[in-house]
Design a protein around this motif. Sequence first.
Motif, PDB file in Angstrom:
ATOM      1  N   ILE A 167       0.829  -1.188  -0.046  1.00 21.19           N
ATOM      2  CA  ILE A 167       0.082   0.010  -0.065  1.00 21.19           C
ATOM      3  C   ILE A 167       0.989   1.295  -0.127  1.00 21.19           C
ATOM      4  N   LYS A 168       0.600   2.137  -0.965  1.00 23.62           N
ATOM      5  CA  LYS A 168       1.249   3.369  -0.829  1.00 23.62           C
ATOM      6  C   LYS A 168       1.030   4.249   0.026  1.00 23.62           C
ATOM      7  N   PRO A 169       2.067   4.916   0.860  1.00 21.21           N
ATOM      8  CA  PRO A 169       1.818   5.942   1.872  1.00 21.21           C
ATOM      9  C   PRO A 169       1.023   7.079   1.401  1.00 21.21           C
ATOM     10  N   ARG A 170      -0.169   7.464   1.966  1.00 20.38           N
ATOM     11  CA  ARG A 170      -0.496   9.112   1.559  1.00 20.38           C
ATOM     12  C   ARG A 170      -0.072  10.283   2.066  1.00 20.38           C
ATOM     13  N   THR A 171      -0.198  11.325   1.506  1.00 22.50           N
ATOM     14  CA  THR A 171       0.113  12.687   1.906  1.00 22.50           C
ATOM     15  C   THR A 171      -1.055  13.218   2.594  1.00 22.50           C
ATOM     16  N   VAL A 172      -1.335  13.465   3.759  1.00 28.96           N
ATOM     17  CA  VAL A 172      -2.404  13.780   4.302  1.00 28.96           C
ATOM     18  C   VAL A 172      -2.278  15.004   5.090  1.00 28.96           C
ATOM     19  N   THR A 173      -3.138  16.428   4.998  1.00 25.09           N
ATOM     20  CA  THR A 173      -2.789  17.623   5.481  1.00 25.09           C
ATOM     21  C   THR A 173      -3.169  17.157   7.001  1.00 25.09           C
ATOM     22  N   GLY A 174      -2.447  17.339   7.947  1.00 26.97           N
ATOM     23  CA  GLY A 174      -2.744  17.116   9.251  1.00 26.97           C
ATOM     24  C   GLY A 174      -3.795  18.064   9.927  1.00 26.97           C
ATOM     25  N   PHE A 175      -4.417  17.629  10.809  1.00 26.98           N
ATOM     26  CA  PHE A 175      -5.332  18.500  11.847  1.00 26.98           C
ATOM     27  C   PHE A 175      -4.615  19.601  12.306  1.00 26.98           C
ATOM     28  N   ASN A 176      -3.108  19.314  12.595  1.00 23.75           N
ATOM     29  CA  ASN A 176      -2.514  20.371  13.208  1.00 23.75           C
ATOM     30  C   ASN A 176      -2.415  21.579  12.472  1.00 23.75           C
ATOM     31  N   SER A 177      -2.522  21.591  11.127  1.00 20.99           N
ATOM     32  CA  SER A 177      -2.510  22.690  10.362  1.00 20.99           C
ATOM     33  C   SER A 177      -3.899  23.636  10.502  1.00 20.99           C
ATOM     34  N   TYR A 178      -5.025  22.687  10.560  1.00 26.39           N
ATOM     35  CA  TYR A 178      -5.996  23.518  10.953  1.00 26.39           C
ATOM     36  C   TYR A 178      -6.190  24.049  12.292  1.00 26.39           C
TER      37      TYR A 178
END
Length: 199
Positions: A167-178
Amino acid sequence: MIDKTNIEDIYGLTNMQEGMLYHWMTQPDAEAYYEQMTLRIGTEIDAEAMGESVKRAIKDNPVLRTLFFIKGLSKPRQVVLKASSNSLSVEEGGEEELKSYQKNDRKRKFDLEKEEPVRFKLIKDTDKGKSYLVLSFHHIILDGWSMGLLLNEIADNYAQYKSTGSIKPRTVTGFNSYIRWYEKTKSSTEAKKYWEEYL
């Protein structure tokens, strides 16, 4: 006690999260904000593939590796762990085992300071060739919209693993940015003006 070497990030909470944390602290045995979703799948699920799919989702989404703290702090904080011991739990069974698990898991609830508030359970009914996937979580980390996204991600991971063995890792916008944006803007003049005009 949390292992400080396993901390990836620390940040604040939204007002909504603070309210949920307050309710948990004052009524830890209440079922408020405890959620349970059961997917009835009309085929037998590959436990290894589903386990890897869940593991990848936990690695890719910091919110699934988060604990919450307030004791001894001036403001509550959410702490993201680098690594999680959380994983898919699997057992054989049918409707009876499903109902028993649902009931017992609901009683178990979550300790927001000691465990990530999400659990994944796969019950395989090999006799009838179907499966049940149960997701238990606290609303402090997931809502209905984000749960739909998570389920889609797990399904995509499962399809990838079944076809390629990885499974390829995903780039997810972290909740920390919000959260960092939220903390900057929640008391700003611009935000107040917007809501005054909107309301």
